[in-house]
Motif scaffolding. Sequence first.
Motif, mmCIF file in Angstrom:
data_model
loop_
_atom_site.group_PDB
_atom_site.id
_atom_site.type_symbol
_atom_site.label_atom_id
_atom_site.label_comp_id
_atom_site.label_asym_id
_atom_site.label_seq_id
_atom_site.Cartn_x
_atom_site.Cartn_y
_atom_site.Cartn_z
ATOM 1 N N ARG A 233 0.852 -1.309 0.031
ATOM 2 C CA ARG A 233 -0.015 -0.066 0.034
ATOM 3 C C ARG A 233 0.764 1.253 -0.113
ATOM 4 O O ARG A 233 2.156 1.293 0.611
ATOM 5 C CB ARG A 233 -0.947 -0.012 1.129
ATOM 6 N N PRO A 234 0.277 2.520 -0.500
ATOM 7 C CA PRO A 234 1.118 3.389 -1.058
ATOM 8 C C PRO A 234 1.867 3.929 0.349
ATOM 9 O O PRO A 234 3.113 4.363 0.551
ATOM 10 C CB PRO A 234 0.306 4.432 -1.505
ATOM 11 N N LEU A 235 1.005 4.159 1.609
ATOM 12 C CA LEU A 235 1.596 4.700 2.833
ATOM 13 C C LEU A 235 2.536 3.901 3.509
ATOM 14 O O LEU A 235 3.808 4.292 3.700
ATOM 15 C CB LEU A 235 0.297 4.910 3.657
ATOM 16 N N LEU A 236 2.570 2.563 3.337
ATOM 17 C CA LEU A 236 3.587 1.621 4.003
ATOM 18 C C LEU A 236 4.666 1.545 3.174
ATOM 19 O O LEU A 236 5.848 1.333 3.503
ATOM 20 C CB LEU A 236 2.737 0.213 4.216
ATOM 21 N N LYS A 237 4.488 1.896 1.788
ATOM 22 C CA LYS A 237 5.637 1.706 0.908
ATOM 23 C C LYS A 237 6.384 2.904 1.184
ATOM 24 O O LYS A 237 7.810 2.756 1.055
ATOM 25 C CB LYS A 237 5.140 1.585 -0.642
ATOM 26 N N ARG A 238 5.749 3.982 1.323
ATOM 27 C CA ARG A 238 6.645 5.301 1.496
ATOM 28 C C ARG A 238 7.185 5.045 2.908
ATOM 29 O O ARG A 238 8.415 5.496 2.950
ATOM 30 C CB ARG A 238 5.481 6.391 1.749
ATOM 31 N N LEU A 239 6.784 4.658 3.889
ATOM 32 C CA LEU A 239 7.189 4.592 5.220
ATOM 33 C C LEU A 239 8.671 3.572 5.043
ATOM 34 O O LEU A 239 9.603 3.802 5.523
ATOM 35 C CB LEU A 239 6.397 3.745 6.009
ATOM 36 N N ALA A 240 8.591 2.682 4.169
ATOM 37 C CA ALA A 240 9.806 1.571 4.065
ATOM 38 C C ALA A 240 10.743 2.381 3.251
ATOM 39 O O ALA A 240 12.165 1.950 3.560
ATOM 40 C CB ALA A 240 9.389 0.302 3.371
ATOM 41 N N GLN A 241 10.604 3.405 2.549
ATOM 42 C CA GLN A 241 11.454 3.856 1.666
ATOM 43 C C GLN A 241 12.034 5.119 2.406
ATOM 44 O O GLN A 241 13.231 5.293 2.353
ATOM 45 C CB GLN A 241 11.006 4.386 0.329
ATOM 46 N N GLU A 242 11.270 6.126 2.895
ATOM 47 C CA GLU A 242 11.784 7.296 3.498
ATOM 48 C C GLU A 242 12.010 7.109 5.127
ATOM 49 O O GLU A 242 12.835 7.980 5.449
ATOM 50 C CB GLU A 242 10.590 8.316 3.562
ATOM 51 N N HIS B 75 6.975 12.818 8.728
ATOM 52 C CA HIS B 75 7.157 14.185 8.640
ATOM 53 C C HIS B 75 8.531 14.655 8.878
ATOM 54 O O HIS B 75 8.729 15.686 8.227
ATOM 55 C CB HIS B 75 6.118 14.868 9.553
ATOM 56 N N ASP B 76 9.520 13.843 9.666
ATOM 57 C CA ASP B 76 10.740 14.067 9.977
ATOM 58 C C ASP B 76 11.460 12.917 10.336
ATOM 59 O O ASP B 76 11.699 12.855 11.573
ATOM 60 C CB ASP B 76 10.721 15.151 10.885
ATOM 61 N N PRO B 77 11.882 12.083 9.505
ATOM 62 C CA PRO B 77 12.350 10.654 9.804
ATOM 63 C C PRO B 77 13.536 11.232 10.277
ATOM 64 O O PRO B 77 13.819 10.199 11.269
ATOM 65 C CB PRO B 77 12.488 10.109 8.328
ATOM 66 N N LEU B 78 14.658 11.990 10.189
ATOM 67 C CA LEU B 78 15.863 12.059 10.822
ATOM 68 C C LEU B 78 15.863 12.328 12.377
ATOM 69 O O LEU B 78 16.802 12.556 12.935
ATOM 70 C CB LEU B 78 16.592 13.086 10.123
ATOM 71 N N ALA B 79 14.396 13.056 12.797
ATOM 72 C CA ALA B 79 14.315 13.260 14.236
ATOM 73 C C ALA B 79 14.258 11.884 15.247
ATOM 74 O O ALA B 79 14.146 12.092 16.317
ATOM 75 C CB ALA B 79 12.940 14.125 14.394
ATOM 76 N N PHE B 80 14.153 10.833 14.577
ATOM 77 C CA PHE B 80 14.015 9.532 15.339
ATOM 78 C C PHE B 80 15.329 8.835 15.048
ATOM 79 O O PHE B 80 16.033 8.569 14.043
ATOM 80 C CB PHE B 80 12.910 9.002 14.925
ATOM 81 N N ILE B 81 15.996 8.298 16.206
ATOM 82 C CA ILE B 81 17.189 7.686 16.338
ATOM 83 C C ILE B 81 17.308 6.523 15.191
ATOM 84 O O ILE B 81 18.390 6.303 14.633
ATOM 85 C CB ILE B 81 17.512 7.167 17.746
ATOM 86 N N GLU B 82 15.969 5.810 15.277
ATOM 87 C CA GLU B 82 16.224 4.629 14.326
ATOM 88 C C GLU B 82 16.633 4.792 12.836
ATOM 89 O O GLU B 82 17.233 4.075 12.017
ATOM 90 C CB GLU B 82 15.211 3.771 14.544
ATOM 91 N N ASN B 83 16.274 6.096 12.334
ATOM 92 C CA ASN B 83 16.538 6.636 11.033
ATOM 93 C C ASN B 83 17.901 7.347 11.048
ATOM 94 O O ASN B 83 17.980 7.737 9.699
ATOM 95 C CB ASN B 83 15.474 7.327 10.483
ATOM 96 N N GLN B 84 18.556 7.431 11.858
ATOM 97 C CA GLN B 84 19.662 8.121 11.927
ATOM 98 C C GLN B 84 20.971 7.065 11.539
ATOM 99 O O GLN B 84 21.603 6.613 12.775
ATOM 100 C CB GLN B 84 19.988 9.030 13.114
ATOM 101 N N THR B 85 21.357 7.122 10.389
ATOM 102 C CA THR B 85 22.248 5.757 10.195
ATOM 103 C C THR B 85 23.905 6.144 10.172
ATOM 104 O O THR B 85 24.406 6.464 9.296
ATOM 105 C CB THR B 85 21.982 5.366 8.666
#
Length: 769
Positions: free
Chosen positions: A548-557, A599-609
């Motif tokens: 689904r578009p929303l979950l696909k976007r979550l996996a990508q961004e 809305h701001d993925p890099l504000a959360f530690i799990e996305n800060q690679t």
Amino acid sequence: MKQIASKQGRSRLKKRLRRSGMLTVVVLLLTSGLGYRFYHQPKLDVDTVAPQTIVAPASASVEDVETTEKKRLEARSGVFPAVRVDPAANQQIQQLLRLHLERGNSIRATLGEFPFVRTSVLSTATQIYLRQVTASEWQTVQQRVNRSLLLSTRSENLPRLSPDQQQAVTQLQAYRQATSPQEFAQLLEAIATARHRYSATLSALAAQPAVQPEGTPLYSKTFLNLSDSDWQSTQIEMQKVLDRLLTQGIYPGLSETQLNQAINLQVKASVPVAAQPLAMQLLSIILSPNLIKDPEQTKLMAAQVAQAIEPTLVTIQKGDIIVRAGDPITQADFVLLDHFNLSQRGIDWLGLFSFGGLIAGAIGIFKLIDRRTKRKLRQRDYLLILVLVLSAPVVVAVSKSYTGLPAIGLLLGSFYGSVIGATVMSLLTILLPLGTEVIWRYLIPSAAGGLLGGLITGQWRIFRRETPRTREDLASLGVLMGLTQGLIYLIINTAIVPFWYTALGGAALSALSGIVWSIVAIGISPYLERLFDLVTPIRLAELANPNRPLLKRLAQEAPGTFQHTQFVSTLAEAAARSLECNVELVRAGTLHHDIGKLHDPLAFIENQTGGVNKHNAIDDPWKSAEIIKKHVSEGLVMARQHRLPSAIQAFIPEHQGTILIAYFYHQAQQQQPMDQVVQEADFRYDGPIPQSRETGIVMLADACEAALRSLGEATPAEALAMVNKILKARWQDQQLVDSGLTRQELSQISHIFVQVWQQFHHKRIAYPK
């Protein structure tokens, strides 16, 4: 305090009045919808007493439809079933005859020709006697023959011969005198050969089992004594007799005595007298019923007989008396009264009020069961149930043969579970025939189909299978409902019409209607789900699709958040399954609970690679807390934009509840001067706290996910201690008070979380460098 208490009392009173008003409206709607037959009831009905003498205002000839249909139904019931010859049965019987005749021919081949000499030499009776006589008797005959007829001998000194012996001696002596010694010796040799063959044949027959249950042998001495010509004639005539009997047909119910009488009549007319016992015995063994029922011809005959019934007409002349005062009104009288609009049709207020009382009682039963299911139905849910229930009398009014119950049962079971579906279907099945003109032999099959659909699509596991999760599953269920409906129709109509196959057409049509109603339910289900904000297992399975578009976007961004979501979903599903919660809802809700982080993925530690932490640059715990909290509000906005059901939207704020964002709260305490107090409310989520067991489970899984991932080579006991500590903190923080989870269930959840962690944290073998 008195003012507050007074306001609360007025508020409760308003709620009660509003509920009472809504209940009254529902009762009126259901009574008027389901009880429309009471609006046009005749006061002068069949079996009521006429208040006055009523005269026909005009001449008329009116068809009595009810009587006509009754007569046609009786005519259909009285049709004797048509039969036809079964070719397979005939073939089997013919095969049996061939086998027996072949066995007879085989026996006679061993026996040899008969008569074995010319009858001008020895009569047939003498040949029969000489062939089967004992050795001593045959020796006596030979001795008498060998005496010279020219010698005088005193006969009184010799043993007396039997008539058969005397006849044989006389004929042999005559032949000896008339022929040469060589020819007489050949005759004696022929007799000896015949005797030997006869003895061998008898021994072979004695060694074979009897053909009949009584133990009587089919091929006995009588058969062996038939001449070859009689045996050939017997075979031909037996085949003709069999063909005639099979052509005439043998009914399955024909008694053995009647069958044997028919065989005797045919055999005595054509079969040689000596072979008649054998022919009758053989035919009685092989003959069996060869007629079978012909459903198609029977249905055609029943339809023809029914159509041949002329419509029952009630005729009257102008001025003639229809019914006299004080006389009971007959069916014919009522037909005329109704034709002339003299039956005084109107609203049956007593019947309508009584039916309203039944409606109120049915609503009470429904509410009682609704409370026990604890499904927390909303007003829009009650509205949808009301709409579906009212659709049934509309369908009945259009066509008395259909009710729409299969579609209603399928939808109710899919939307609200088996208990609600079965309850509504049962109550509707009772109320429909009371308030409408539905025909009961059509109502019961459709009600059975609807009840089956409501049960299987619900949450009960009585059928040992999962709840349908795809439209294809519902389509298969629709076929099962149709077959059930057709079978019930066949059973009911067989009780009315004795020949079940005459109802096959109606049963097929009933089954087809059940399938069609299931197709209608499947077609309108998505629209009802969106219009009334419903979640079904099928819709939840569709929402949990990672494509689904929303979950696909979550996996990508936000790939880190997506991985976090996957692990949380695994934990929560395992716990929900163990606690018998809605696993499909937990799966779909968990996958969407953190969509606001987009809305701001890099504000959360799990996305800060490995990059710079954004909050270090901000260096303001208040702003950081606002950014973190914003993933809830932004998630709700995204959920509304993508039209997610409210049940899914609930996971977004409730999985965080009103917990404290502890990291930035402690950071603010360190930065704040000692004389100023940090407001804890600034660092808490806005809530609400979990309002269901499902959202409560996801809150706990979300809290434990990071901690379980951070464990290295910890033991299960250490992991369990840490999980219990986190769950205890949520419990003490009053986050689970509205969720319905108990303290005992928290212990069960903690063990399940550790088991899932062990499955993910399994060991691998060490590969060489």
